[in-house]
Design an enzyme around this catalytic site. Sequence first.
Site, PDB file in Angstrom:
ATOM      1  N   SER A 112       1.417  -1.058  -0.297  1.00 43.38           N
ATOM      2  CA  SER A 112       0.489   0.179   0.336  1.00 43.38           C
ATOM      3  C   SER A 112       0.581   1.048  -0.361  1.00 43.38           C
ATOM      4  O   SER A 112       2.008   0.981   0.554  1.00 43.38           O
ATOM      5  CB  SER A 112      -0.452  -0.135   1.013  1.00 43.38           C
TER       6      SER A 112
HETATM    7  N1  SAH Z   1      -0.549  -4.480   4.195  1.00 49.20           N
HETATM    8  C1  SAH Z   1      -0.067  -4.745   2.708  1.00 49.20           C
HETATM    9  C2  SAH Z   1      -1.185  -4.477   2.287  1.00 49.20           C
HETATM   10  C3  SAH Z   1      -1.114  -5.782   0.857  1.00 49.20           C
HETATM   11  S1  SAH Z   1      -2.504  -5.493  -0.526  1.00 49.20           S
HETATM   12  C4  SAH Z   1       1.654  -4.232   2.061  1.00 49.20           C
HETATM   13  O1  SAH Z   1       1.697  -3.475   3.871  1.00 49.20           O
HETATM   14  O2  SAH Z   1       2.000  -4.558   1.518  1.00 49.20           O
HETATM   15  C5  SAH Z   1      -4.047  -6.588   0.277  1.00 49.20           C
HETATM   16  C6  SAH Z   1      -3.212  -7.638   0.227  1.00 49.20           C
HETATM   17  O3  SAH Z   1      -4.534  -8.823   0.459  1.00 49.20           O
HETATM   18  C7  SAH Z   1      -2.547  -8.519  -0.543  1.00 49.20           C
HETATM   19  O4  SAH Z   1      -1.932  -9.230  -1.045  1.00 49.20           O
HETATM   20  C8  SAH Z   1      -3.944  -9.918  -1.257  1.00 49.20           C
HETATM   21  O5  SAH Z   1      -3.477 -11.429  -1.343  1.00 49.20           O
HETATM   22  C9  SAH Z   1      -4.707  -9.801   0.263  1.00 49.20           C
HETATM   23  N2  SAH Z   1      -6.037 -10.787   0.550  1.00 49.20           N
HETATM   24  C10 SAH Z   1      -7.110 -10.388  -0.757  1.00 49.20           C
HETATM   25  N3  SAH Z   1      -7.655 -10.443   0.170  1.00 49.20           N
HETATM   26  C11 SAH Z   1      -7.794 -11.258   1.518  1.00 49.20           C
HETATM   27  C12 SAH Z   1      -8.505 -12.526   2.034  1.00 49.20           C
HETATM   28  N4  SAH Z   1      -9.991 -12.900   1.787  1.00 49.20           N
HETATM   29  N5  SAH Z   1      -7.336 -13.355   2.938  1.00 49.20           N
HETATM   30  C13 SAH Z   1      -6.155 -12.787   3.330  1.00 49.20           C
HETATM   31  N6  SAH Z   1      -5.648 -11.447   2.611  1.00 49.20           N
HETATM   32  C14 SAH Z   1      -6.462 -11.253   1.466  1.00 49.20           C
END
Ligand code: SAH
Length: 218
Positions: free
Chosen positions: A61
């Site tokens: 993010s």
């Molecule tokens: N907080 C992270 C942001 C990652 S983007 C950072 O700082 O890097 C959001 C993430 O949510 C992605 O990796 C995606 O695979 C995950 N995601 C989407 N749906 C999900 C679910 N139901 N359970 C767990 N992870 C999920």
Amino acid sequence: MGYERLRERMVERQLARRGIRDERVLEAMRRVPRERFVAPGDRPEAYDDVPLAIGAGQTISQPYMVALIAEAAAVRRGSKVLDVGTGSGYAAAVFAELGADVHTIERIPELAEQARENLRAAGYGDVHVHVGDGSLGVPEEAPFDAIAVAAAAPGLPPALYEQLVTGGRLVVPVGGPAGQRLEVVVRTPEGPAVVHSVECRFVPLVGAGGFRGRGGGR
Ligand code: SAH
């Protein structure tokens, strides 16, 4: 410019100037080495004002979104926090830097493994990384003081609300590709109270309590 300077500049220009007020959040983001949570080739861009690709169609993010969520979740030293959507592990590291006991869950095993390595290398090896459908929370670790979701859900995921303590906060982007709002919901004896809501943009939450189907997005 060294990473420390870039980090300081990011905190000043992208966070403080845009209204992030919680000094503890600003300090945590001055400390977490974001360059360790991006692909090695992207390190020069680690402090840019954008999300960056981390593989599997997912992103780390934008720093501002991480700060906004951390501030809204009101994470304190000793809070038990669930971070849904581990991705790179960066947001989990920010919560750990705030002194929380952090559980984080990612649905894509390769990303969870990479996040574990990133967290260990950056000195946050005590963060618990789970693999699974985070739209259902982590019931065996509940209740949580705060639950932060880093992917957009079609509505408030009921299982996550149920895993909060009374007075606990759920921070979740709600809405589809056309537009989302970051909602901050407090669990009260009378039911969910939405205390705050701002526009935002996240990749979709995929799962039983999220959007059915395959992940993707920016
Ligand atoms: N907080 C992270 C942001 C990652 S983007 C950072 O700082 O890097 C959001 C993430 O949510 C992605 O990796 C995606 O695979 C995950 N995601 C989407 N749906 C999900 C679910 N139901 N359970 C767990 N992870 C999920």
